[in-house]
Enzyme design. Structure first.
Site, short mmCIF file in Angstrom:
data_model
loop_
_atom_site.label_atom_id
_atom_site.label_comp_id
_atom_site.label_asym_id
_atom_site.label_seq_id
_atom_site.Cartn_x
_atom_site.Cartn_y
_atom_site.Cartn_z
N SER A 36 -9.61 25.98 28.48
CA SER A 36 -8.15 26.37 28.61
C SER A 36 -7.13 25.45 27.87
O SER A 36 -5.89 25.88 27.19
CB SER A 36 -7.82 26.39 30.13
OG SER A 36 -8.42 27.34 30.73
N LYS A 77 -9.82 27.28 44.54
CA LYS A 77 -9.13 28.63 44.58
C LYS A 77 -8.35 28.98 45.93
O LYS A 77 -7.19 29.49 46.09
CB LYS A 77 -9.61 29.60 43.88
CG LYS A 77 -9.70 29.53 42.46
CD LYS A 77 -10.57 30.91 41.91
CE LYS A 77 -10.70 30.70 40.55
NZ LYS A 77 -11.30 31.92 39.68
N ASP A 108 -6.81 36.78 37.80
CA ASP A 108 -8.30 37.45 37.16
C ASP A 108 -8.26 38.81 37.43
O ASP A 108 -8.57 39.59 36.37
CB ASP A 108 -9.20 36.91 38.16
CG ASP A 108 -9.51 35.45 37.85
OD1 ASP A 108 -9.39 35.05 36.78
OD2 ASP A 108 -10.47 34.90 38.56
N LYS A 127 -26.79 42.85 50.46
CA LYS A 127 -26.48 42.39 51.91
C LYS A 127 -26.67 40.99 52.04
O LYS A 127 -27.68 40.39 52.76
CB LYS A 127 -27.44 43.17 52.84
CG LYS A 127 -27.17 44.63 52.99
CD LYS A 127 -26.44 44.98 54.26
CE LYS A 127 -25.86 46.42 54.51
NZ LYS A 127 -26.56 47.35 55.10
N MET A 180 -25.75 37.53 33.49
CA MET A 180 -25.44 36.10 33.07
C MET A 180 -26.75 35.36 33.21
O MET A 180 -27.58 35.50 34.00
CB MET A 180 -24.31 35.60 33.72
CG MET A 180 -24.17 34.19 34.18
SD MET A 180 -22.56 33.96 35.14
CE MET A 180 -23.08 32.43 35.96
N GLY A 218 -16.51 41.05 28.97
CA GLY A 218 -16.15 40.24 29.82
C GLY A 218 -14.99 38.93 29.20
O GLY A 218 -14.22 38.47 29.62
P1 NAD Z 1 -19.33 34.61 43.00
O1 NAD Z 1 -20.49 33.69 43.26
O2 NAD Z 1 -17.89 34.54 43.57
O3 NAD Z 1 -20.02 36.27 43.37
C1 NAD Z 1 -21.28 36.45 43.11
C2 NAD Z 1 -21.68 37.98 43.25
O4 NAD Z 1 -22.89 38.11 42.77
C3 NAD Z 1 -21.47 38.39 44.74
O5 NAD Z 1 -21.01 39.71 44.75
C4 NAD Z 1 -22.98 38.42 44.94
O6 NAD Z 1 -23.25 39.13 46.13
C5 NAD Z 1 -23.59 39.18 43.74
N1 NAD Z 1 -24.97 38.68 43.21
C6 NAD Z 1 -25.49 37.53 43.34
N2 NAD Z 1 -27.01 37.69 42.91
C7 NAD Z 1 -27.08 38.93 42.55
C8 NAD Z 1 -28.24 39.82 42.59
N3 NAD Z 1 -29.62 39.15 42.30
N4 NAD Z 1 -28.05 41.16 42.29
C9 NAD Z 1 -26.99 41.56 42.82
N5 NAD Z 1 -25.83 41.07 43.02
C10 NAD Z 1 -25.79 39.68 42.96
O7 NAD Z 1 -18.95 34.85 41.58
P2 NAD Z 1 -17.79 35.11 40.54
O8 NAD Z 1 -16.91 33.79 40.46
O9 NAD Z 1 -17.25 36.36 40.98
O10 NAD Z 1 -18.42 35.15 39.26
C11 NAD Z 1 -19.26 36.70 38.90
C12 NAD Z 1 -19.13 36.90 37.51
O11 NAD Z 1 -17.90 37.14 36.95
C13 NAD Z 1 -19.91 35.65 36.77
O12 NAD Z 1 -20.67 36.06 35.68
C14 NAD Z 1 -18.57 34.93 36.11
O13 NAD Z 1 -18.87 34.15 34.82
C15 NAD Z 1 -17.82 36.23 35.72
N6 NAD Z 1 -16.33 35.84 35.67
C16 NAD Z 1 -15.63 36.19 34.88
C17 NAD Z 1 -14.23 36.14 34.79
C18 NAD Z 1 -13.69 36.57 33.48
O14 NAD Z 1 -12.43 36.42 33.30
N7 NAD Z 1 -14.26 37.46 32.42
C19 NAD Z 1 -13.48 35.68 35.78
C20 NAD Z 1 -14.23 35.29 36.87
C21 NAD Z 1 -15.80 35.26 36.87
#
Ligand code: NAD
Length: 288
Positions: free
Chosen positions: A24, A73, A109, A159, A211, A258
């Site tokens: 950023s 946040k 976001d 779940k 990821m 993304g």
């Molecule tokens: P978070 O930790 O808040 O949420 C994680 C999510 O993944 C939950 O819904 C959880 O249930 C799920 N999960 C975890 N392991 C799993 C599995 N094995 N199978 C299925 N679901 C599973 O994370 P976040 O901050 O929401 O980030 C999620 C992704 O989005 C990350 O890769 C992050 O880098 C990306 N992200 C991208 C942007 C963007 O601007 N492109 C912004 C924020 C986050």
């Protein structure tokens, strides 16, 4: 930089922990310089227990604003004077604008997700969207799609600890956007997920699947619903092309990565701080 910063330069910052890896500062400072705006942007490592002090400092130093990343946040919300509709529903803020001491919290976001789709010629209005995930990124996407007129949102999550939050998000969206049909399902119900993707216009992954270290996996186990005309978007930006996007591309879907979401959430925040448009194409070329 030294010729640009003066006694009148306004300050913006990213707060969160860790912040050392963030792109950023480079993105914002480049844009300020490009547009001749008298601002500078730095990153401050602020853990949750120091958020109150950081917000006070923001006011003391008359900072124009802050971007907020994990783990702050949710914590910053209690210090806001006002919240945008998305931040209000989500209960989290990633952008704070300081108007002479009055702080408004936004969540860009989801806007980043929607604007990125728009940049690819895709509008969520009137569309059915299926989203995998119930964490921060997923909630922001679901809420913004509903606010921007999606007709239905199907949410799939494991779940796990996020499932309850997913149910709560669905209730909040239903209250705020009664015309949007919101349903929550177990992600392990593969048949239901296939059925929902089949009747959707847009599928989005906002889980951490795809990821590292889960980069050899896709959240969609049965790809039979993939077809030309379906938009498949991933919130995961590292790697740039996830297994999900590779498989969707092979099936002829329109794929959206993304990185664009990341770029466009920054564009939205930049507009809120400065009232001006970030030089998107140059920023994309240089930093994405
Ligand atoms: P978070 O930790 O808040 O949420 C994680 C999510 O993944 C939950 O819904 C959880 O249930 C799920 N999960 C975890 N392991 C799993 C599995 N094995 N199978 C299925 N679901 C599973 O994370 P976040 O901050 O929401 O980030 C999620 C992704 O989005 C990350 O890769 C992050 O880098 C990306 N992200 C991208 C942007 C963007 O601007 N492109 C912004 C924020 C986050």
């Amino acid at each position: 930089m030294e010729s640009r910063i003066s006694g009148t330069t306004g300050l913006l910052a990213l707060i969160g922990s860790p912040v050392g890896h963030s792109g950023s500062p480079a993105m914002y400072n480049y844009s300020f310089q490009k547009l001749g705006l008298d601002y500078a942007y730095v990153a401050f490592d602020v853990k949750e227990d120091k958020v109150k002090d950081a917000i006070q400092a923001m006011k003391t130093f008359h900072m124009r604003g802050c971007n907020v990343t994990m783990p702050d946040k949710v914590e910053v919300v209690k210090y806001m004077d006002e919240l945008s509709p998305a931040a209000q529903i989500i209960g989290a803020v990633n952008t704070i604008v300081n108007d002479d001491g009055k702080l408004t919290g936004h969540m860009t976001d989801g806007e980043g997700f929607v604007k990125n789709l728009k940049a690819h010629g895709i509008d969520v209005k009137g569309k059915k969207v299926t989203v995998a995930g119930g964490g921060g990124a997923a909630t922001a996407i679901q809420v913004q799609c509903a606010l921007d007129g999606a007709k239905a949102i199907s949410i799939f999550n494991r779940k796990d600890a996020f499932f309850e939050r997913t149910l709560q998000t669905a209730e909040k969206i239903k209250k705020a956007c009664p015309d949007c049909d919101v349903n929550v399902y177990d992600i392990d119900d593969i048949a239901k997920m296939t059925e929902e993707i089949k009747s959707s216009d847009i599928f989005a992954n906002a889980t951490i699947v795809g990821m590292k270290p889960l980069d050899d996996q896709s959240v969609v186990k049965d790809t039979s619903a993939f077809r030309p005309g379906l938009v498949v978007a991933d919130a995961v930006y590292n790697p740039t092309e996830t297994k999900l996007l590779r498989e969707a591309k092979e099936a002829g879907c329109t794929c959206v990565g993304g990185k664009g979401m990341l770029l466009w959430q920054g564009v939205a925040a930049f507009k809120l701080y400065t009232g001006q448009d970030m030089p998107v194409e140059e920023v994309r070329e240089k930093f994405f």
